[in-house]
Design a protein around this motif. Structure first.
Motif, mmCIF file in Angstrom:
data_model
loop_
_atom_site.group_PDB
_atom_site.id
_atom_site.type_symbol
_atom_site.label_atom_id
_atom_site.label_comp_id
_atom_site.label_asym_id
_atom_site.label_seq_id
_atom_site.Cartn_x
_atom_site.Cartn_y
_atom_site.Cartn_z
ATOM 1 N N HIS A 67 0.835 -1.201 0.000
ATOM 2 C CA HIS A 67 0.000 0.000 0.000
ATOM 3 C C HIS A 67 0.877 1.261 0.000
ATOM 4 O O HIS A 67 0.484 2.277 -0.589
ATOM 5 C CB HIS A 67 -0.939 -0.011 1.199
ATOM 6 C CG HIS A 67 -1.828 -1.213 1.245
ATOM 7 N ND1 HIS A 67 -2.789 -1.468 0.290
ATOM 8 C CD2 HIS A 67 -1.875 -2.259 2.117
ATOM 9 C CE1 HIS A 67 -3.418 -2.599 0.575
ATOM 10 N NE2 HIS A 67 -2.872 -3.099 1.669
ATOM 11 N N HIS A 70 2.022 1.647 -3.599
ATOM 12 C CA HIS A 70 0.942 2.215 -4.415
ATOM 13 C C HIS A 70 0.759 3.695 -4.120
ATOM 14 O O HIS A 70 0.574 4.503 -5.039
ATOM 15 C CB HIS A 70 -0.368 1.467 -4.159
ATOM 16 C CG HIS A 70 -0.382 0.087 -4.716
ATOM 17 N ND1 HIS A 70 -1.318 -0.859 -4.342
ATOM 18 C CD2 HIS A 70 0.432 -0.533 -5.614
ATOM 19 C CE1 HIS A 70 -1.086 -1.994 -4.994
ATOM 20 N NE2 HIS A 70 -0.020 -1.814 -5.765
ATOM 21 N N SER A 222 -4.174 6.179 1.869
ATOM 22 C CA SER A 222 -3.934 6.089 0.429
ATOM 23 C C SER A 222 -3.974 7.502 -0.132
ATOM 24 O O SER A 222 -4.393 8.450 0.556
ATOM 25 C CB SER A 222 -5.008 5.228 -0.252
ATOM 26 O OG SER A 222 -6.272 5.873 -0.169
#
Length: 236
Positions: A67, A70, A222
């Protein structure tokens, strides 16, 4: 090899020392590229941007966290050009060490002058799949060899097996310089201490995590969830 098994096998070595002011309009209009302003803080973080930025953002990341990879891949250009460049946001990258692979890469990203850090940091996350595919394919004998090795050679073995040397050599680093960084026991313990201190200070439970102007953002993990927090705070 199953990721859970790999993490459990590697975890045995973690204990070896791994244990603002508002921006003035004149500044924003100055045309200065704040992405070229970097520094390293006393507690080991790496800063990029205007020291007087309205938003001071700390990113806690792990190099074995998909994560985090990303997030970096998705946010890097947008963050630098849309928020840091003109001085609205200053960012700090902080290491959160989960296992010896993490520590190996953290040592490599900190190799050389501090101005090289952000380029090193991006280079590894851009090659995340390459080195983590090798890590997942590691044999029990390889992992035992990493675990049994003394601290001054442990990270060199990991770097060799996972192709990490090549990532840094492509950035102009010599093998001898990288070996010195990977065998630096004092730096290893310093990074481990800083990781634990940051995690404890903000009660961080996972990566990536973000601290904005001194406060943990509990629901941002995120780029899709962080960007609205930045925009709302800036009134965009």
């Amino acid at each position: 090899m199953n990721r859970r098994i790999l993490a459990a096998a590697l975890a045995t070595t973690v204990s070896l020392g791994m244990a603002g002011t508002a921006l003035a309009p004149a500044q924003a209009a100055s045309g200065k590229d704040w992405t070229q302003t970097t520094s390293q803080s006393e507690d080991g973080g790496h800063w990029m941007g205007n020291p007087d930025a309205e938003l001071q953002l700390q990113e806690f990341v792990s190099y074995t966290c998909i994560h985090c990879a990303h997030f970096t891949q998705e946010s890097d250009v947008a963050m630098r050009l849309g928020y840091v460049h003109d001085g609205k946001v200053r960012i700090e990258v902080r290491h959160l060490i989960r296992d010896p692979i993490d520590m190996t890469i953290a040592l490599l990203t900190n190799c050389g002058d501090q101005t090289k850090f952000f380029g090193n940091h991006r280079a590894f996350f851009n090659r995340y799949d390459d080195y983590m595919d090798k890590a997942r394919a590691a044999t029990p004998d390889q992992i035992k060899r990493w675990n049994d090795a003394p601290l001054d050679s442990k990270f060199k073995l990991i770097a060799d097996d996972l192709g990490l040397y090549g990532i840094m050599e492509a950035r102009g680093f010599a093998r001898a310089q990288l070996d010195r960084c990977l065998s630096d026991e004092a730096k290893t313990r310093e990074i481990a201490r800083q990781s634990a201190a940051g995690m404890n200070a903000y009660k961080i439970k996972g990566t990536p995590s973000f601290v904005l102007n001194g406060k943990l953002l509990p629901d941002a993990h995120s780029w899709d969830t962080l960007k609205p927090e930045l925009d709302d705070t800036l009134g965009l």
